[in-house]
Each structure stands twice: as C-alpha cells, then as structure tokens.
Scaffold this motif. Structure first.
Motif, PDB file in Angstrom:
ATOM      1  N   THR A 145       0.840  -1.205   0.000  1.00 13.08           N
ATOM      2  CA  THR A 145       0.000   0.000   0.000  1.00 13.08           C
ATOM      3  C   THR A 145       0.870   1.248   0.000  1.00 13.08           C
ATOM      4  N   LYS A 281      -5.248  -4.938 -12.948  1.00 11.75           N
ATOM      5  CA  LYS A 281      -5.989  -6.164 -12.616  1.00 11.75           C
ATOM      6  C   LYS A 281      -6.775  -6.631 -13.828  1.00 11.75           C
ATOM      7  N   SER A 295     -17.448  -5.673 -14.893  1.00  9.32           N
ATOM      8  CA  SER A 295     -16.875  -4.652 -13.998  1.00  9.32           C
ATOM      9  C   SER A 295     -16.913  -3.251 -14.601  1.00  9.32           C
ATOM     10  N   ARG A 323      -1.157  -1.209  -3.808  1.00  6.68           N
ATOM     11  CA  ARG A 323      -2.468  -0.958  -3.213  1.00  6.68           C
ATOM     12  C   ARG A 323      -2.625   0.502  -2.805  1.00  6.68           C
ATOM     13  N   SER A 362     -13.672   4.668  -1.361  1.00 11.22           N
ATOM     14  CA  SER A 362     -12.886   3.624  -0.671  1.00 11.22           C
ATOM     15  C   SER A 362     -12.405   4.113   0.697  1.00 11.22           C
ATOM     16  N   GLU A 365     -15.533   3.790   2.880  1.00  6.66           N
ATOM     17  CA  GLU A 365     -15.840   2.377   3.157  1.00  6.66           C
ATOM     18  C   GLU A 365     -14.711   1.672   3.910  1.00  6.66           C
ATOM     19  N   GLN A 367     -11.910   0.632   2.789  1.00 10.38           N
ATOM     20  CA  GLN A 367     -11.503  -0.523   1.980  1.00 10.38           C
ATOM     21  C   GLN A 367     -10.430  -0.076   1.005  1.00 10.38           C
ATOM     22  N   ASP A 368      -9.618  -1.030   0.565  1.00 12.05           N
ATOM     23  CA  ASP A 368      -8.705  -0.703  -0.522  1.00 12.05           C
ATOM     24  C   ASP A 368      -9.553  -0.451  -1.780  1.00 12.05           C
ATOM     25  N   ALA A 370      -9.291  -1.579  -4.569  1.00 15.56           N
ATOM     26  CA  ALA A 370      -9.490  -2.848  -5.286  1.00 15.56           C
ATOM     27  C   ALA A 370     -10.663  -3.648  -4.722  1.00 15.56           C
ATOM     28  N   ASP A 371     -11.019  -3.376  -3.464  1.00 16.07           N
ATOM     29  CA  ASP A 371     -12.101  -4.145  -2.830  1.00 16.07           C
ATOM     30  C   ASP A 371     -13.432  -3.395  -2.824  1.00 16.07           C
ATOM     31  N   SER A 373     -16.994  -1.892  -3.569  1.00 12.82           N
ATOM     32  CA  SER A 373     -18.186  -2.461  -4.214  1.00 12.82           C
ATOM     33  C   SER A 373     -18.456  -1.720  -5.524  1.00 12.82           C
TER      34      SER A 373
END
Ligand code: FAD
Length: 394
Positions: A145, A281, A295, A323, A362, A365, A367-368, A370-371, A373
C-alpha cells in the motif's frame, strides 16, 4: 531522511494533466482534502504544455453522447479563453477521423487559455495545488500500500502523506516507484509547434497563427528511445527540434521569409503518446471495443472511428500489486489498439473522474480501492448520467 515538510491529505493526485485535474476535482467536490502535485509550471499536462489543442469527441459519432460528468464539463469549458466556439454538431461522418473539424462533439481550445480555466476549477473546488513539484520517491507499507509521496521543489525535499493516491503522471511514475509492473509503449517523432505563418492553413488559430502538426507518415518507423538510458528522452526531444530546424531551414531556402514563418512556442513536455502504463488487474486490448465487462464503470466513444464504443472495466485503473492507488489517464492498463484509443484528453478526464470518485468512496468504506463495491461506485457515477454497458446506448 529528514523532510522540510510532511503534509497530510485524504487524496493525493500525482500529475496535473487532464486526468489529474479531473481526479482532483472529483475527490475535492466530494469533501475529500485533496492535493494535486505537478512537475511543470502549467496545469493540463500534454493538453496544454504539450501544445495539444483538440479536445477529442465524447460522442459515439452517430449522434449519441457517451461520456458525461467532468469529461463533459471540461469539454464545454475548454473554449473559455480562446477564439474557438463549441459546436453542438452531432453524428459525424460514419467511420474515419474527424481531425478536429468539429463534426463530432469535440472542440479546439487555446492551450494557454485552458490553463487559466483548469486553475479556476481547482481553486473553486478547494484543491491544494503544488506546481514545479516533482514526485521522486514513494513510500509503501509491507503489503504494497502506498503511504506517502516524496517530493522535491524549491522548499527542498517534502513528504505528502495520504489515505489514497491517484497516479495520473502519464508514465505510471507512482506505480513504478512503488515497484509495480509497467509496460512501455512505442512512439513516433511527430512534434506540434505553435507558429506564425502568413495565411495559415494547418490547425488554424487565426489567419497568421497555426498549430503546425508533423503527423506520422504511413510507413514511419517508431522512435526507439531506451527508457533505461538517462538521456533517452532527451534524445527524443532534441531530435524533434532537429526536425523543426530542418523544416524552417528548407522553407527559408525555398524563399519563404523569416518574417512570414517562424516558431512562436515549442512544446514544454516530451510529446510521447504512450510512455509507460500500469499492468492492471484487467487490461483492455485489441478487439475489446463493444465487449461487455461485468466490472464496467463507464463508457467511452473511440475518437478515431464512429460507432466504436468501449466499456471501461474498473480493473484497468487498479495496479496488479500496488495498493491504495488508482491509475488515471494515458497510464491506465490498456494495450495495443486500446492504448491508442484511450491515450487522449476525453478518456483522461473520464478515467480521472472515476478514479477520484473511487478514491473517496474507498476511504469512506475503509476498503482498498481494489475491494470497493462496484455497485456503490456505479451508484455514485450514475448520478452524473454515466452509463456502463454498450447495450444501454442502443
Ligand atoms: C503529438 C501529440 C498529439 C496529440 N493530439 C491529441 C489531440 O489532438 N487530442 C487529444 O485529445 N489528445 C491528443 N494527444 C494526447 C493527449 O494530449 C494526452 O495523451 C492526454 O492529454 C494525456 O493526459 P494525462 O493527464 O493522462 O497525461 P499527461 O498529459 O501526460 O499528464 C501527466 C502530468 O503528470 C506530470 N508528472 C509526470 N511525472 C511526474 C512526477 N514525477 N511528479 C510530478 N508530476 C509529474 C506531468 O508533468 C504531466 O503534467 C496527443 C498527444 C501527442 C503526443
């Protein structure tokens, strides 16, 4: 190492080109404490410092607008300080490049004037802007990260710590410095120069001022500079100047007067189209237009050919291993034909906005990126009229 300053932000955007400006606006307008770091003295990147003056289309060339939000806003504001009007002409000729002739929803702008507009927008949004500030190193945590950017400017070596980062450097500098994988692209010697030219006939500003564009000839060989050579890019830039000298020398030798034809301004950035891009990704490549991606977080109309529309999978903005960071603009994960389609101003604005929105969500949330929603991200983008699938257009 000791730092002259260590400043803290929610979102740090690396690179003040169109992608970086869009990302910073999107983040700041959602309440994030946002900083934009730019190496040049100008905002706008290649679009302004590089003397590019055509905001390519954001329609499908068949009468439908494909991209919205900041991509639309930056197009409509582009002519603000310049002699050009924004044409509302829809449905350009089927197929083929319109070449800035405004048969699609595109426009010309004054590169210098556009800098003033971009600066005003950033100011209004409350973005903290650093110019003449080069990011020269990246700090990462053990899981990859990114935690901080190290910068160098007149004040000395500084540190920008943030919760999320957007790599809009055009050459994936943040991801590279963080040890992420990148690919380099092929380029051609095709300088654009602002010149005085009696009875201008190229990309015309007025009857005596034009953007002279040396376009790539049919069988031109790519210019192979070595990215590991410390003078690799210098060679590319100085060879463009050599080409310009040859052009003016030949013109004068043919009897054209120095008073009628001369350069007014050279590009202040290396005019490479595809320098380096992240390995993401997901990667868009040849033939991915009109393909459906589960996506997808946006739609983009190909600037080269009418009715060629691309879905924008979220994974092309996410570096494979690094990250806390999203990519935007011409360094996103596109390859081959897709890189050529996505390396221009409207897609820089589009992917910039998506990355800025995703960065803020992000953080909220915890979150990274990448994660995050996809439903949440799409919900926020839909408020800006975004569409996500080609099928929605028809
Ligand atoms: C000759 C030529 C003609 C083109 N013609 C057109 C056209 O007609 N229409 C069109 O839409 N597009 C055109 N393009 C492409 C387009 O201008 C760019 O690809 C687009 O503007 C890219 O925007 P960006 O924000 O992704 O990257 P960039 O414009 O490259 O912005 C990246 C920014 O990051 C900064 N940066 C990089 N590294 C660092 C660092 N370490 N620290 C701090 N800052 C850093 C750079 O200084 C730059 O300002 C052309 C390109 C070329 C070369």
């Amino acid at each position: 190492m000791s730092f002259k300053f260590n400043l803290f932000y929610d979102v740090a955007v690396a690179g003040g080109g169109i992608a970086g400006v869009a990302a910073a606006l999107a983040a700041a307008r959602r309440g994030a404490k946002t900083v934009l770091l730019e190496n040049q003295v100008f905002l706008g990147g290649l679009a302004t410092s590089g003397l590019i003056y055509i905001y390519l289309p954001l329609c499908d060339g068949k009468g439908k607008q494909v991209s919205f939000g900041i991509t639309d806003e930056l197009l409509r504001l582009a002519p603000e300080y310049g002699p050009f009007d924004l044409p509302e002409q829809w449905g350009g000729p089927e197929g083929g490049f319109t070449g800035g002739k405004s048969t699609r929803l595109e426009c010309r702008f004054s590169p210098a004037g556009y800098i003033l507009t971009l600066d005003k927008l950033l100011k209004e949004a409350g973005v903290d802007v650093f110019l003449e500030t080069r990011i020269c190193a990246v700090e990462t945590a053990s899981d990859g990260t990114v935690t901080a950017l190290e910068t160098e400017n007149l004040a000395g070596r500084g540190k920008i710590t943030a919760k999320r980062f957007v790599d809009a450097t055009g050459d994936a500098a943040v991801v590279r410095y963080a040890g992420g994988a990148v690919e380099t692209g092929l380029n051609y010697l095709t300088p654009w120069v602002l010149q005085h030219c009696k009875n201008a006939g190229s990309f015309v500003f007025d009857e005596n001022i034009e953007m002279k564009a040396f376009n790539r000839s049919e069988n031109a060989e790519p210019y192979r500079y070595n990215t590991d050579d410390p003078r690799g890019m210098t060679g590319f830039i100085r060879d463009s100047w050599e080409l310009l000298r040859k052009y003016y020398d030949e013109a004068y030798a043919s009897g054209i007067s120095r008073k009628d034809l001369y350069p007014l301004h050279l590009p202040a950035m290396a005019q490479t189209r595809m320098t380096a891009r992240i390995c993401g990704k997901e990667t868009l490549t040849n033939g991915s237009d009109k393909m459906t991606f589960e996506s997808s977080v946006g739609l983009y109309g190909d600037w080269r050919i009418a009715d060629k529309v691309w879905e924008v999978p979220y994974g092309i903005l996410l570096p494979e291993t690094v990250r806390g960071t999203l990519a935007a603009g011409r360094c996103i994960s596109t390859d081959g034909d897709a890189w050529d389609a996505f390396r221009v101003i409207p897609s820089a604005a589009l992917t910039g906005e998506i990355s800025g929105v995703a960065a803020v969500l992000s953080i909220k949330e915890k979150q990274d990126p990448a994660d995050l929603s996809l439903d949440l991200l799409r919900e926020e983008l839909r408020k800006l009229n975004y569409q996500f699938h080609y099928s929605e257009l028809v």
